[in-house]
Write an enzyme that holds these catalytic residues in place. Structure first.
Site, PDB file in Angstrom:
ATOM      1  CE  LYS A  93     -13.623 -12.737   2.173  1.00  0.00           C
ATOM      2  NZ  LYS A  93     -13.175 -12.793   3.301  1.00  0.00           N
ATOM      3  CE  LYS A 145     -16.103  -5.926  12.930  1.00  0.00           C
ATOM      4  NZ  LYS A 145     -15.280  -6.421  13.999  1.00  0.00           N
ATOM      5  CE  LYS A 182      -2.977   1.567   3.215  1.00  0.00           C
ATOM      6  NZ  LYS A 182      -3.631   1.360   4.493  1.00  0.00           N
TER       7      LYS A 182
END
Ligand code: TRP
Length: 331
Positions: free
Chosen positions: A200, A203, A116
């Protein structure tokens, strides 16, 4: 009861959703019925991300109450707070010294951060604290401290159990046969559990159904499930319906077959199907929800259970540390 020792850690991160529960917690609750089990609230593992003591404490109570309410067998199980057993800090420090840094570089969660950061064009280690970087060593210490044989975990944690085996191997190579090789136990694959929007359940998509939320909240969530625009009369494919996929996780075979038929026959509107789903989940979870709420209103009762668990855990942990000190320090 065979004599295998089961161990698992529950990271206190708020009420688990259906996906978490089936993947990781249910297998450990099932194993606790007929195995000596060490189960702890992994509050130390939360610290690399959660820097608010109130939140850690509250989530720890929730995690403990959740496991008790869902039926962990407390006769066989030492349920405790990870941070209450001082030996965990000791073993983590000892294991640091046999763990290659390169192993940590390969950990999925660290690698994800590096990727990232690289994409964002910033320093690769930006936002990475040493708690995150050494997370797998603490987890190896958890597993090895209690001589565990079986470690029920969600799929995402499998690499960490493999690392615990690697670290046990490094230690054994240097100091002679000491640690047993633990084995991951991954919950049966229920396929991908769809969330409210059909993606899917996760959270990070904000599409989850928390397992023991109040009835009215559960209803609201279920009514939010996204459907196509078929009219009530039209026949519907149950295998493409989020409502049906979730229903399958809670209903028995006869009920599943009956609902499948109603989907295929037509004449069942999505509103009605959602109500059927809500009533099913609500009834299956009503007893554990009551027990959860009762425990959360009586934290002293949870404390007592956790203290008793910690005493049991400490006895085993102390023996491991004595052994390791002898091997590593000669004392
Ligand atoms: N890392 C696990 C998770 O995020 C929790 C955990 C900590 C654990 N220590 C453990 C699981 C030891 C199994 C064994 O879910």
């Amino acid at each position: 009861m065979d004599d295998k020792i089961v161990l698992t850690g529950i990271k206190p991160t708020g009420m688990p959703h259906i996906g978490n529960y089936l993947g990781a917690f249910k297998p450990s609750i099932d194993l606790s019925q007929n195995h000596k089990t060490f189960m702890f609230i992994a509050d130390l593992h939360a610290l690399n991300a959660v820097h608010d003591a109130k939140v850690v404490k509250q989530h720890s109570y929730e995690a403990a109450a959740f496991m008790i309410a869902m039926g962990v067998n407390l006769e066989n199980t030492a349920l405790f707070r990870q941070s209450d057993v001082n030996e965990i800090y000791q073993l983590t420090e000892f294991l640091m010294n046999v763990t290659p840094k390169g192993l940590m570089n390969r950990a999925h969660s660290y690698k994800a951060m590096v990727e990232k950061n690289t994409e964002a064009g910033i320093d690769i280690d930006s936002g990475v604290n040493m708690g995150l970087y050494t997370y797998p060593i603490l987890m190896a210490a958890d597993i090895l401290l209690y001589n565990s044989d079986l470690v029920p975990v969600g799929k995402d944690q499998k690499q960490h159990v493999e690392f615990a085996r690697d670290i046990a191997g490094y230690f054994n190579n240097i100091y002679g046969e000491t640690f047993k090789m633990p084995e991951p136990v991954i919950g049966e694959d229920c396929g991908i559990i769809p969330g409210l929007d059909g993606r899917k359940m996760s959270k990070s998509y904000d599409n989850t159904i928390p397992l023991l939320c109040p009835s009215n909240e559960l209803k609201k969530k279920i009514m939010r499930i996204i459907t196509d625009s078929k009219t009530p009369e039209e026949p519907k494919n149950p295998d493409e319906s989020t409502i049906f996929q979730i229903y399958k996780l809670f209903a028995n075979n006869d009920e599943v077959a009956a609902l499948r038929k109603r989907f295929l026959d037509g004449g069942l509107g999505y509103g009605t199907a959602k109500t059927i789903l809500f009533e099913k989940i609500d009834s299956v979870l009503s007893a554990p929800r009551k027990e959860y709420e009762r425990l959360m209103a009586n934290p002293a009762e949870i404390d007592k259970i956790l203290e008793h668990g910690a005493e049991q855990a400490k006895r085993v942990a102390a023996k491991t540390i004595t052994k390791i000190k002898k091997k590593m320090l000669g004392i």
